[in-house]
Design a protein around this motif. Structure first.
Motif, PDB file in Angstrom:
ATOM      1  N   LEU A 105       0.817  -1.214   0.000  1.00  0.00           N
ATOM      2  CA  LEU A 105       0.000   0.000   0.000  1.00  0.00           C
ATOM      3  C   LEU A 105       0.850   1.263   0.000  1.00  0.00           C
ATOM      4  O   LEU A 105       0.414   2.312  -0.485  1.00  0.00           O
ATOM      5  CB  LEU A 105      -0.929   0.009   1.220  1.00  0.00           C
ATOM      6  CG  LEU A 105      -2.119  -0.943   1.174  1.00  0.00           C
ATOM      7  CD1 LEU A 105      -2.870  -0.906   2.497  1.00  0.00           C
ATOM      8  CD2 LEU A 105      -3.064  -0.593   0.029  1.00  0.00           C
ATOM      9  N   TRP A 106       2.043   1.172   0.523  1.00  0.00           N
ATOM     10  CA  TRP A 106       2.937   2.326   0.554  1.00  0.00           C
ATOM     11  C   TRP A 106       3.202   2.862  -0.852  1.00  0.00           C
ATOM     12  O   TRP A 106       3.371   4.059  -1.048  1.00  0.00           O
ATOM     13  CB  TRP A 106       4.248   1.933   1.231  1.00  0.00           C
ATOM     14  CG  TRP A 106       4.692   2.927   2.258  1.00  0.00           C
ATOM     15  CD1 TRP A 106       4.023   4.034   2.684  1.00  0.00           C
ATOM     16  CD2 TRP A 106       5.917   2.892   3.000  1.00  0.00           C
ATOM     17  NE1 TRP A 106       4.748   4.697   3.643  1.00  0.00           N
ATOM     18  CE2 TRP A 106       5.911   4.018   3.857  1.00  0.00           C
ATOM     19  CE3 TRP A 106       7.007   2.022   3.029  1.00  0.00           C
ATOM     20  CZ2 TRP A 106       6.962   4.297   4.728  1.00  0.00           C
ATOM     21  CZ3 TRP A 106       8.048   2.297   3.900  1.00  0.00           C
ATOM     22  CH2 TRP A 106       8.020   3.422   4.737  1.00  0.00           C
ATOM     23  N   TYR A 109      -0.685   3.480  -4.627  1.00  0.00           N
ATOM     24  CA  TYR A 109      -1.539   4.534  -5.178  1.00  0.00           C
ATOM     25  C   TYR A 109      -0.771   5.640  -5.895  1.00  0.00           C
ATOM     26  O   TYR A 109      -1.372   6.634  -6.312  1.00  0.00           O
ATOM     27  CB  TYR A 109      -2.405   5.128  -4.064  1.00  0.00           C
ATOM     28  CG  TYR A 109      -3.450   4.158  -3.574  1.00  0.00           C
ATOM     29  CD1 TYR A 109      -4.537   3.817  -4.371  1.00  0.00           C
ATOM     30  CD2 TYR A 109      -3.336   3.548  -2.325  1.00  0.00           C
ATOM     31  CE1 TYR A 109      -5.486   2.913  -3.942  1.00  0.00           C
ATOM     32  CE2 TYR A 109      -4.283   2.641  -1.884  1.00  0.00           C
ATOM     33  CZ  TYR A 109      -5.359   2.326  -2.695  1.00  0.00           C
ATOM     34  OH  TYR A 109      -6.296   1.419  -2.271  1.00  0.00           O
ATOM     35  N   SER A 194      -3.950  -3.515  -9.480  1.00  0.00           N
ATOM     36  CA  SER A 194      -4.158  -2.819  -8.207  1.00  0.00           C
ATOM     37  C   SER A 194      -5.553  -3.087  -7.658  1.00  0.00           C
ATOM     38  O   SER A 194      -5.738  -3.227  -6.441  1.00  0.00           O
ATOM     39  CB  SER A 194      -3.934  -1.316  -8.375  1.00  0.00           C
ATOM     40  OG  SER A 194      -4.819  -0.770  -9.344  1.00  0.00           O
ATOM     41  N   VAL A 198      -6.400  -4.792  -3.957  1.00  0.00           N
ATOM     42  CA  VAL A 198      -7.303  -4.197  -2.965  1.00  0.00           C
ATOM     43  C   VAL A 198      -8.429  -5.162  -2.597  1.00  0.00           C
ATOM     44  O   VAL A 198      -8.803  -5.288  -1.422  1.00  0.00           O
ATOM     45  CB  VAL A 198      -7.877  -2.870  -3.503  1.00  0.00           C
ATOM     46  CG1 VAL A 198      -8.989  -2.353  -2.595  1.00  0.00           C
ATOM     47  CG2 VAL A 198      -6.776  -1.827  -3.623  1.00  0.00           C
ATOM     48  N   THR A 226      -2.348  -1.081   8.561  1.00  0.00           N
ATOM     49  CA  THR A 226      -1.939  -0.734   7.195  1.00  0.00           C
ATOM     50  C   THR A 226      -2.423   0.644   6.761  1.00  0.00           C
ATOM     51  O   THR A 226      -1.973   1.163   5.737  1.00  0.00           O
ATOM     52  CB  THR A 226      -2.460  -1.789   6.199  1.00  0.00           C
ATOM     53  OG1 THR A 226      -3.898  -1.869   6.285  1.00  0.00           O
ATOM     54  CG2 THR A 226      -1.876  -3.160   6.513  1.00  0.00           C
ATOM     55  N   SER A 227      -3.322   1.239   7.542  1.00  0.00           N
ATOM     56  CA  SER A 227      -3.847   2.557   7.158  1.00  0.00           C
ATOM     57  C   SER A 227      -2.755   3.621   7.140  1.00  0.00           C
ATOM     58  O   SER A 227      -2.845   4.606   6.399  1.00  0.00           O
ATOM     59  CB  SER A 227      -4.963   2.981   8.120  1.00  0.00           C
ATOM     60  OG  SER A 227      -4.459   3.165   9.438  1.00  0.00           O
ATOM     61  N   ASN A 230      -1.384   4.024   3.726  1.00  0.00           N
ATOM     62  CA  ASN A 230      -2.236   4.870   2.884  1.00  0.00           C
ATOM     63  C   ASN A 230      -2.044   6.345   3.208  1.00  0.00           C
ATOM     64  O   ASN A 230      -2.092   7.207   2.330  1.00  0.00           O
ATOM     65  CB  ASN A 230      -3.708   4.494   3.085  1.00  0.00           C
ATOM     66  CG  ASN A 230      -4.090   3.220   2.365  1.00  0.00           C
ATOM     67  OD1 ASN A 230      -3.539   2.908   1.317  1.00  0.00           O
ATOM     68  ND2 ASN A 230      -5.022   2.473   2.921  1.00  0.00           N
ATOM     69  N   GLY A 233       2.074   7.101   2.125  1.00  0.00           N
ATOM     70  CA  GLY A 233       2.674   6.681   0.863  1.00  0.00           C
ATOM     71  C   GLY A 233       2.649   7.741  -0.221  1.00  0.00           C
ATOM     72  O   GLY A 233       3.690   8.069  -0.826  1.00  0.00           O
ATOM     73  N   THR A 234       1.482   8.307  -0.461  1.00  0.00           N
ATOM     74  CA  THR A 234       1.361   9.310  -1.526  1.00  0.00           C
ATOM     75  C   THR A 234       2.121  10.596  -1.212  1.00  0.00           C
ATOM     76  O   THR A 234       2.794  11.138  -2.100  1.00  0.00           O
ATOM     77  CB  THR A 234      -0.122   9.611  -1.799  1.00  0.00           C
ATOM     78  OG1 THR A 234      -0.809   8.391  -2.114  1.00  0.00           O
ATOM     79  CG2 THR A 234      -0.264  10.561  -2.971  1.00  0.00           C
ATOM     80  N   SER A 256       8.069   3.326  -5.101  1.00  0.00           N
ATOM     81  CA  SER A 256       6.840   2.529  -5.173  1.00  0.00           C
ATOM     82  C   SER A 256       7.136   1.102  -5.611  1.00  0.00           C
ATOM     83  O   SER A 256       6.598   0.140  -5.045  1.00  0.00           O
ATOM     84  CB  SER A 256       5.851   3.184  -6.141  1.00  0.00           C
ATOM     85  OG  SER A 256       5.492   4.476  -5.707  1.00  0.00           O
TER      86      SER A 256
END
Length: 283
Positions: A105-106, A109, A194, A198, A226-227, A230, A233-234, A256
């Motif tokens: 997840l890192w 996105y 992706s 998910v 894991t949140s 999210n 990461g971006t 990524s």
């Protein structure tokens, strides 16, 4: 609403649990198709930004009311002692799976947030840049159903691991995007991969719960852990990218790609531990 909607599916399905969760998750894919196009038309039309936002909010509110009316639990509320969080955090395969999902997840996105800018700054069509998000979400509809259908037949981990690897490899493919065809092909493939990732996270995490009554808490703890990926990461990818005039694309692409492949390795380790625990390759 996201987690309860998925956890409830675990109460109603056993043999087709992954597919059921995948179908539920296609809702966000359709939202990812509709909302960008709707916002573009409303914001740049007579409606304007304020009422464009309100229209989106009213649409979501209406769908939320319908969802609340339709969702029902099959099992009664859990009775007895409170969940043993100590046992959850001592469950090594579960924690490794959470770590694997965190790393994926890192970096997952990055294309969703920056592919439009990538296309624009590389001198390709601005119209294409706008629709890349819709293309990825359209492809993810199939990614959130077909792999989940296969997971019910061949095992969640057996499908999840290749999907993680496919997602990581596709990130590196951004180095080769140079024309419109490349953008479209990448958008379709990455949207599929992706989306599959998910949609496979919930049923895979659910299989690690010791019994059906603990699926909700296992999924909740996993999503909490894991949140943070999210959340960070971006922004990390954006910081590595820099401003528009001096964008260094190789940095966020490498970040990524590496994080997703690290997560893939961790998921391989988790699968091996689950195979050893259960004594079967069907996991």
């Amino acid at each position: 609403m996201f987690l309860p909607a998925l956890s409830i599916q675990a109460h109603h399905w056993k043999k087709r649990r992954a597919l059921a969760m995948g179908i539920v998750l296609t809702g966000s894919s359709f939202g990812g198709i509709i909302h960008p196009i709707m916002h573009n038309q409303l914001f740049h039309g007579k409606t304007g930004f304020p009422w464009g936002v309100r229209a989106s909010a009213f649409l979501i509110l209406g769908l939320l009311v319908i969802a609340n009316c339709l969702m029902t639990t099959r099992l009664p509320p859990r009775q007895g002692p409170k969940p043993n969080f100590g046992a959850i955090f001592r469950d090594v395969p579960y924690m490794i799976a959470s770590l694997a999902v965190f790393f994926v997840l890192w970096g997952l996105y990055f294309p969703y947030f920056y592919l439009q800018l990538f296309v624009d700054l590389h001198g390709l069509s601005r119209t294409l840049a706008f629709y890349t998000l819709a293309i990825m979400n359209a492809a993810s509809v199939f990614g959130r159903t077909i792999p989940n259908l296969l997971a019910d037949h061949f095992g969640k981990f057996n499908i999840f691991v290749p999907i993680c690897f496919m997602t990581g490899v596709l990130i590196w493919a951004m180095f080769g995007i140079a024309n419109t065809a490349g953008v479209i092909v990448f958008s379709i493939l990455y949207g599929f991969a992706s989306g599959a990732f998910v949609s496979l996270v919930p049923p895979t995490m659910a299989t690690l719960a010791p019994d059906i009554t603990q699926i909700g808490i296992y999924m909740g703890v996993g999503f909490f852990l894991t949140s943070f990926a999210n959340l960070t990461g971006t922004p990390i990818s954006g910081a590595l990218l820099g401003d528009n005039t001096h964008a260094t694309w190789f940095k966020p692409i490498i970040f990524s790609g590496v994080t997703i492949l690290v997560g893939t390795v961790a998921m391989v380790i988790c699968r091996a531990m689950v195979v050893k625990r259960r004594g079967t390759q069907f996991v």
